[in-house]
Design a protein around this motif. Structure first.
Motif, PDB file in Angstrom:
ATOM      1  N   UNK A  72       0.710  -1.220  -0.040  1.00  0.00           N
ATOM      2  CA  UNK A  72      -0.031  -0.050   0.203  1.00  0.00           C
ATOM      3  C   UNK A  72       0.840   1.255  -0.018  1.00  0.00           C
ATOM      4  N   UNK A  73       0.512   2.255  -0.829  1.00  0.00           N
ATOM      5  CA  UNK A  73       1.436   3.565  -1.064  1.00  0.00           C
ATOM      6  C   UNK A  73       0.489   4.675  -1.120  1.00  0.00           C
ATOM      7  N   UNK A  74       1.044   5.836  -0.466  1.00  0.00           N
ATOM      8  CA  UNK A  74      -0.016   6.948  -0.633  1.00  0.00           C
ATOM      9  C   UNK A  74       0.467   7.766  -1.676  1.00  0.00           C
ATOM     10  N   UNK A  75      -0.334   8.498  -2.550  1.00  0.00           N
ATOM     11  CA  UNK A  75      -0.125   9.181  -3.522  1.00  0.00           C
ATOM     12  C   UNK A  75      -0.856  10.389  -3.444  1.00  0.00           C
ATOM     13  N   UNK A  76      -0.616  11.810  -3.960  1.00  0.00           N
ATOM     14  CA  UNK A  76      -1.143  13.085  -3.992  1.00  0.00           C
ATOM     15  C   UNK A  76      -1.880  13.463  -5.027  1.00  0.00           C
ATOM     16  N   UNK A 119      -7.055  19.863  -4.096  1.00  0.00           N
ATOM     17  CA  UNK A 119      -5.268  19.473  -4.576  1.00  0.00           C
ATOM     18  C   UNK A 119      -4.682  18.915  -3.570  1.00  0.00           C
ATOM     19  N   UNK A 120      -3.795  17.902  -3.794  1.00  0.00           N
ATOM     20  CA  UNK A 120      -2.866  17.211  -2.875  1.00  0.00           C
ATOM     21  C   UNK A 120      -3.695  16.329  -1.885  1.00  0.00           C
ATOM     22  N   UNK A 121      -4.805  15.818  -2.368  1.00  0.00           N
ATOM     23  CA  UNK A 121      -5.329  14.956  -1.356  1.00  0.00           C
ATOM     24  C   UNK A 121      -4.898  13.649  -1.505  1.00  0.00           C
ATOM     25  N   UNK A 122      -4.703  12.880  -0.149  1.00  0.00           N
ATOM     26  CA  UNK A 122      -3.832  11.596  -0.200  1.00  0.00           C
ATOM     27  C   UNK A 122      -4.634  10.640  -0.822  1.00  0.00           C
ATOM     28  N   UNK A 123      -4.174   9.801  -1.515  1.00  0.00           N
ATOM     29  CA  UNK A 123      -4.883   8.733  -2.091  1.00  0.00           C
ATOM     30  C   UNK A 123      -3.976   7.281  -2.100  1.00  0.00           C
ATOM     31  N   UNK A 124      -4.722   6.371  -1.164  1.00  0.00           N
ATOM     32  CA  UNK A 124      -3.915   5.172  -1.124  1.00  0.00           C
ATOM     33  C   UNK A 124      -4.160   4.023  -2.216  1.00  0.00           C
ATOM     34  N   UNK A 125      -3.017   3.655  -2.785  1.00  0.00           N
ATOM     35  CA  UNK A 125      -3.137   2.672  -3.976  1.00  0.00           C
ATOM     36  C   UNK A 125      -2.810   1.218  -3.495  1.00  0.00           C
ATOM     37  N   UNK A 126      -3.384   0.291  -3.324  1.00  0.00           N
ATOM     38  CA  UNK A 126      -3.007  -1.169  -3.134  1.00  0.00           C
ATOM     39  C   UNK A 126      -2.766  -1.762  -4.199  1.00  0.00           C
ATOM     40  N   UNK A 127      -1.807  -2.500  -4.310  1.00  0.00           N
ATOM     41  CA  UNK A 127      -1.373  -3.505  -5.135  1.00  0.00           C
ATOM     42  C   UNK A 127      -1.126  -4.860  -4.509  1.00  0.00           C
ATOM     43  N   UNK A 128      -1.905  -5.860  -4.974  1.00  0.00           N
ATOM     44  CA  UNK A 128      -1.607  -7.179  -4.379  1.00  0.00           C
ATOM     45  C   UNK A 128      -1.389  -8.430  -5.044  1.00  0.00           C
ATOM     46  N   UNK A 174     -12.638   7.978   2.848  1.00  0.00           N
ATOM     47  CA  UNK A 174     -12.863   6.620   3.244  1.00  0.00           C
ATOM     48  C   UNK A 174     -13.376   5.993   1.960  1.00  0.00           C
ATOM     49  N   UNK A 175     -13.697   6.513   0.942  1.00  0.00           N
ATOM     50  CA  UNK A 175     -14.548   6.327  -0.454  1.00  0.00           C
ATOM     51  C   UNK A 175     -13.525   5.363  -1.005  1.00  0.00           C
ATOM     52  N   UNK A 176     -13.839   4.143  -1.360  1.00  0.00           N
ATOM     53  CA  UNK A 176     -13.231   3.310  -2.342  1.00  0.00           C
ATOM     54  C   UNK A 176     -13.445   3.685  -3.864  1.00  0.00           C
TER      55      UNK A 176
END
Length: 659
Positions: free
Chosen positions: A423-427, A468-477, A494-496
């Motif tokens: 899991x990694x956080x992007x903006x 702008x610059x809102x954190x988005x968590x991207x999960x690769x599995x 918390x929206x998916x």
């Protein structure tokens, strides 16, 4: 009034979908594997398809017709799975490797359903080095053949399960863990796995292999030798005539088998109205294929070396696969391992037997009313745990601003225990951004091979009025069967978000796969270069990026087990990994105010980071951490060509959810 007929119980079925031969097995109610013959009564079915007008013939009859009608026969389709450019055209219809594989699976199911009734669920084996695309195509081929559910298992793992659960070990009390090297040399692939097992668990430690190395390559050397000898006394070459070449290919397969049990054999070449018998001795055959044997030796040694293991850690070598019968292969393994080889398993059926055992393990969690297994067998299988590893590294593409080329940055390295996730956080980089663009890649099957691009992951349906610059968590599995899943979450709401892997390479729409899409909104169409899209950018000092433990989805029928954290790799291997996956340096000539460049964010408060890597709000604590040498110095750089970056925070190795 309709009769209340009892529902048909589900039989554990395993399918070995091979390059040259395939077979199907099932578990009896007592939990013993049995290979079911096809409709012709053969335990193994040639993976050959013959298109005779409107009739499609699969198996031995198709192989016989390959001599008289070679232009209407498809062989070795498994070697082309995942190749978007490979197809065969018959009577105006286009057949890809997926369709050919589906016809072979259907042939096996026809024979099984005569004994078991309708088969709705099966486990199909794949090489450990198969990419996500190849695994998905194999699953879809099973569905197209009439299966309602398809699970997959790596071929060496299936062999290990067969070994552990076969009669004689099934009831054995193993005092301590045993480590076995599974060497599987089939018709089209060479597959290796280092497996640790005890009475209740089969755990893969490492895997390796070559998808383009198998018995067919030994056949080709014999065929070239025979043709060269024939040309010495003739003006024509059998390789230039399809019928002569196919007839010789069938002859060569029999000669290769003869040389495994006899010191010499005769090759009969028929071409251009002439017949010639060519004598070949085993020593000459071994000389012709010496480089192929060395290749298998190098693969074996490299797998052990890359994981920091030596032969002292290997208790036995388990040999399987039809091509492993060749004495040159067994002599090589005997020489480099210094141990007696375990050749007790049937080379042609052990993989399907292991797949049937795995099907029984999946089925053992269901009620006895659904399963054909009796209570005792179901209880035994439910105790068995199996854990595989990733055959390839998984990551994303980044851009080198100096060359403009895209290069892979791997987030999950090969031989990581499954299931695993990163899991990694992007903006976000613009106001009210609606989508994110990622390029998902897997490493090549062998060292030095080009990476495989799985497709563009387009993340849609981000919340309205997102700053702008809102954190988005991207999960690769990777799931427990080695297939890729991706999803994203807006950290503030918390929206998916909906995520879709769009398969590239000219594949048909049947190959496009939606992955974990809880939002029903249709994805909007966009191009990678649009301002609202994301790509990825890292600098060399940003390898330590935010990673969190997550819970990969697991099918309800999958047995649950606990996972232990992966052991650290050796210092030598860790150095090799860092060197091979280190991203390119990125220019720092662009100001932070430019919207079309990466914006690094603080994972604590979400504020923008300075070029030094410190947060304006959390700088004090960050300085304290630096003084304790818990964080390396980072040079924050920018790339105007990439509108996305990750947050440079602490790195943790992914943990693995209990299955």
């Amino acid at each position: 009034m309709p009769l209340n007929r009892p529902k048909q119980r589900v039989h554990p079925v395993g399918i070995d979908l091979g390059t040259t031969y395939s077979c199907l097995s099932y578990l009896t109610p007592e939990g013993q594997p049995v290979t079911i013959p096809n409709t012709e009564g053969e335990l193994t079915t040639p993976s050959v398809v013959f298109f005779d007008g409107d009739e499609v013939v699969v198996g031995s009859e198709a192989l016989r017709n390959s001599v008289t009608s070679p232009e209407r026969v498809v062989l070795h389709a498994k070697r082309h799975i995942g190749d978007p450019n490979k197809c065969w055209i018959f009577d105006g219809h286009v057949y890809r490797p997926k369709e050919i594989s589906s016809l072979i699976i259907r042939k096996l199911l026809d024979g099984a359903e005569e004994r078991l009734g309708r088969v709705r669920h099966a486990v199909i084996t794949v090489p450990a080095q198969f990419s996500d695309v190849q695994r998905q195509i194999t699953v879809q081929a099973g569905v197209d053949a009439g299966l309602e559910r398809v699970d997959i298992i790596n071929e060496p793992v299936a062999t290990a399960l067969c070994h552990v659960l076969s009669e004689g070990i099934w009831f054995a009390e193993i005092a301590q863990d045993q480590t076995v090297l599974v060497f599987d040399l089939g018709g089209g692939t060479c597959d290796l796995s280092l497996v640790q097992y005890n009475k209740d668990e089969v755990k893969v430690i490492a895997s390796g292999g070559d998808l383009q190395l198998g018995g067919l390559d030994w056949n080709q050397r014999l065929e070239d030798f025979a043709c060269d000898e024939f040309v010495k006394s003739s003006t024509s070459d059998p390789r230039l005539d399809l019928e002569s070449q196919q007839g010789l290919a069938i002859e060569i397969e029999q000669v290769k088998r003869s040389l495994s049990v006899r010191p010499k054999a005769t090759i009969l070449v028929q071409h251009d109205g002439r017949r010639k018998s060519i004598l070949i001795e085993r020593e000459r055959f071994e000389l012709l294929t010496n480089d192929l044997v060395k290749r298998t030796e190098e693969i074996t040694k490299e797998m052990l070396k890359s994981h920091g293991k030596g032969w002292a850690h290997v208790d036995s070598v388990l040999v399987t696969g039809g091509a492993s019968r060749m004495p040159m292969i067994r002599n090589m393994l005997q020489r480099i391992s210094g141990t007696t080889l375990n050749t007790t398993l049937p080379p042609d059926q052990s993989i399907s037997h292991g797949a049937a055992f795995y099907a029984g393990m999946l089925l053992s969690g269901q009620s006895l009313e659904k399963s054909s297994l009796d209570e005792s067998a179901s209880a035994r299988l439910q105790k068995i745990k199996q854990q595989s590893v990733t055959g390839r590294s998984l990551g994303i593409l980044i851009r080198d601003p100096e060359t403009g080329d895209r290069r892979p940055h791997y987030l999950i390295e090969a031989n990581t225990p499954l299931p695993c996730a990163y899991r990694q956080t992007f903006g976000t980089v613009v106001e009210n951004q609606k989508r994110v663009h990622l390029h998902i890649v897997e490493s090549g099957a062998t060292l030095g091979e080009e990476y495989v691009e799985l497709g563009d992951c387009l993340i849609h349906s981000l919340p309205e009025e997102l700053p702008k610059r809102s954190p988005i968590e991207v999960t690769i599995q990777y799931d427990e069967q080695g297939r890729v899943r991706v999803h994203a979450v807006d950290r503030k709401s918390g929206q998916v978000a909906r995520t879709t892997i769009l398969r590239g390479g000219g594949k048909t729409s049947d190959d496009d796969i939606d992955v974990q899409a809880p939002v029903e909104e249709q994805p909007s169409q966009s191009k990678p270069d649009e301002p609202g899209d994301f790509s990825n950018a890292f600098e060399a000092d940003l390898l330590k990026i935010e990673t969190e433990d997550i819970a990969p989805s697991v099918p309800e029928e999958t047995p649950v087990e606990s996972r232990s954290p992966k052991k650290p790799r050796s210092a030598v291997d860790a150095k090799r990994t860092r060197k091979s996956t280190r991203p390119p340096k990125i220019s720092s000539s662009v100001s932070l105010e430019e919207a079309e460049r990466p914006i690094p964010l603080c994972n604590r408060c979400g504020n923008i980071l300075e070029k030094s890597g410190n947060c304006l709000e959390c700088g004090r604590s960050g300085a304290e951490k630096s003084s304790k040498k818990k964080l390396a110095k980072r040079k924050q750089s920018e790339d105007p060509t990439e509108p996305m970056t990750s947050s440079p925070t602490s790195h943790k190795r992914p943990r693995h959810k209990p299955r």
